[in-house]
Write a protein that holds these residues in place. Structure first.
Motif, PDB file in Angstrom:
ATOM      1  N   SER A   1       0.815  -1.210   0.000  1.00 46.55           N
ATOM      2  CA  SER A   1       0.000   0.000   0.000  1.00 46.55           C
ATOM      3  C   SER A   1       0.848   1.258   0.000  1.00 46.55           C
TER       4      SER A   1
ATOM      5  N   ILE B   1       2.455   2.728  -2.486  1.00 44.91           N
ATOM      6  CA  ILE B   1       2.681   3.225  -3.831  1.00 44.91           C
ATOM      7  C   ILE B   1       2.065   4.616  -3.944  1.00 44.91           C
TER       8      ILE B   1
ATOM      9  N   SER C   1      -0.020   7.629  -5.084  1.00 50.36           N
ATOM     10  CA  SER C   1      -1.232   7.596  -5.902  1.00 50.36           C
ATOM     11  C   SER C   1      -1.025   8.222  -7.268  1.00 50.36           C
TER      12      SER C   1
ATOM     13  N   SER D   1       4.601   0.310 -10.600  1.00 43.98           N
ATOM     14  CA  SER D   1       3.633   0.467  -9.518  1.00 43.98           C
ATOM     15  C   SER D   1       2.357  -0.310  -9.798  1.00 43.98           C
TER      16      SER D   1
ATOM     17  N   TRP E   1      -6.140   5.361 -10.033  1.00 42.67           N
ATOM     18  CA  TRP E   1      -6.266   4.082  -9.346  1.00 42.67           C
ATOM     19  C   TRP E   1      -7.718   3.622  -9.248  1.00 42.67           C
TER      20      TRP E   1
ATOM     21  N   TYR F   1      -6.338  -1.974  -3.589  1.00 45.86           N
ATOM     22  CA  TYR F   1      -6.446  -0.615  -4.095  1.00 45.86           C
ATOM     23  C   TYR F   1      -6.840   0.403  -3.040  1.00 45.86           C
TER      24      TYR F   1
ATOM     25  N   LEU G   1      -4.500   3.262  -2.036  1.00 50.49           N
ATOM     26  CA  LEU G   1      -4.136   4.079  -3.192  1.00 50.49           C
ATOM     27  C   LEU G   1      -5.260   5.038  -3.558  1.00 50.49           C
TER      28      LEU G   1
ATOM     29  N   SER H   1      -5.658   7.825  -0.833  1.00 49.28           N
ATOM     30  CA  SER H   1      -4.569   8.799  -0.645  1.00 49.28           C
ATOM     31  C   SER H   1      -4.684   9.973  -1.617  1.00 49.28           C
TER      32      SER H   1
END
Length: 368
Positions: A3, A5, A7, A14, A329, A362, A365, A368
């Motif tokens: 988690s 990565i 956004s 990624s 995302w 997800y 992502l 965020s």
């Protein structure tokens, strides 16, 4: 899934780390170039256009960049040519499982035409059993490395041949052994899906799942026949449904009756962007109808079609689409859940993967 990565970073690396679902991938279109060379050497196949791994991989991509579906399909003579033994089928299937899992695919339906692998004496059941053995081996290897992937099989009949009913019977025979459904593939022009009505009627009365290649190289008539005459649950490609959608100079969109029907019924579109560009079904990724179809909220799914010929992965397809259309995302999760909802898998298993794999993968992502 990780988690951490950013956004804003929707690059291939990624994207590879989030869960993905693949519904349209051809086994004979996804070989590793090195495996093609190894298998050719083991059986004495002399027809390859190159003997260097890099050059061979590039040849497949260049040959597929013809803009013609018929020319694109000619590349399969070489992959099918080296997949004529049980050992070859097991190896290719196991490696497909490993390659997809390495790309973050958690569920995949991989399709192939058993009739293409009987040139050296294998029976149709032997072909199916060898592929299933390979998928099982590949799943074991992935699990041993701490990964997770579930593979299902779709058996294809070649629409230019006359074996659809026979292959449909094979799909039903092995549906409790990893075969999730049936498909027809091959050149659309001149070979409408209604040539195989007896096979589709058999599948429907057997409560079996099937998709149909339609609306790739041919237009709305192919889609209409696949749905209304044959009863397709999904459309393999289906990209030409855009021909039934009009956009005014002012940006107003009007759907025709068939497009409305497809959208209203939530009939999944197995879109394969890079492949569609190669075969001339779309002029470029940036001009691919997936942007419009996503905006109109058709049941869009993203797929690879043939990873070797297109030189692509699910992650590279998602990255290209994110760059072309500004997808984030949340959009990638939407495509992934669309695919899982549309899979030929038991409802409880689909729900488990959506709730316990995809959404958690997800969540941070999107938040965020």
């Amino acid at each position: 899934m990780s988690s951490d990565i950013p956004s804003q970073s929707l690059d291939v690396e990624s994207i590879r780390r989030v869960p993905k679902v693949l519904l349209h991938d051809h086994l004979d279109g996804g070989l590793r170039p090195g495996t093609v060379l190894d298998l050719a050497d083991s059986i004495g196949y002399r027809g390859l256009p190159a003997t260097d791994v890099g050059e061979l991989g590039q040849w497949f991509r260049d040959a597929a960049d013809s803009g013609s579906l018929e020319s694109y399909l000619e590349t399969f003579a070489h992959t099918c040519g080296v997949m004529q033994t049980e050992e070859a089928l097991v190896r290719v299937a196991a490696e497909a499982a490993e390659d997809l899992a390495a790309d973050g695919v958690v569920y995949a339906e991989v399709r192939y035409a058993p009739e293409l692998f009987v040139e050296r004496g294998l029976s149709l059941p032997a072909v199916v059993e060898a592929v299933q053995e390979g998928f099982a081996e590949g799943e074991r290897r992935v699990a041993a490395k701490g990964g997770r992937i579930h593979l299902s099989t779709l058996l294809c009949a070649m629409r230019q041949h006359a074996r659809a009913y026979e292959i449909a019977e094979l799909a039903v025979r092995y549906r409790d052994n990893g075969v999730a459904g049936f498909d027809i593939a091959g050149p659309e022009a001149g070979f409408p899906p209604t040539r195989n009505l007896d096979a589709f009627e058999y599948l429907r009365t057997s409560n079996a799942h099937f998709t149909i290649h339609a609306g790739e190289a041919f237009g709305l008539a192919s889609i209409w026949e696949a749905i209304q005459h044959c009863g397709a649950e999904r459309l393999g490609h289906g990209v030409r449904i855009v021909d039934d959608i009009k956009t005014s100079p002012g940006g107003e969109v009007q759907l025709g009756r068939l497009a409305n029907y497809v959208r209203d019924r939530r009939i999944p579109l197995e879109l394969c962007p890079s492949s569609n560009v190669q075969t001339g079904a779309a002029p470029s990724i940036a001009e691919h109808p997936i942007g419009l179809l996503t905006r109109l909220r058709f049941r869009v799914t993203v797929n690879t079609d043939n990873r070797l010929m297109s030189g692509c992965t699910m992650s590279s397809e998602f990255a290209a689409l994110a760059e072309a259309f500004g997808f984030g995302w949340a959009d990638l999760q939407w495509f992934t859940i669309n695919a899982m909802k549309s899979a030929f898998l038991d409802f409880d298993k689909r729900l488990d993967i959506i709730n316990n794999v995809i959404k958690p993968g997800y969540a941070d992502l999107i938040a965020s």
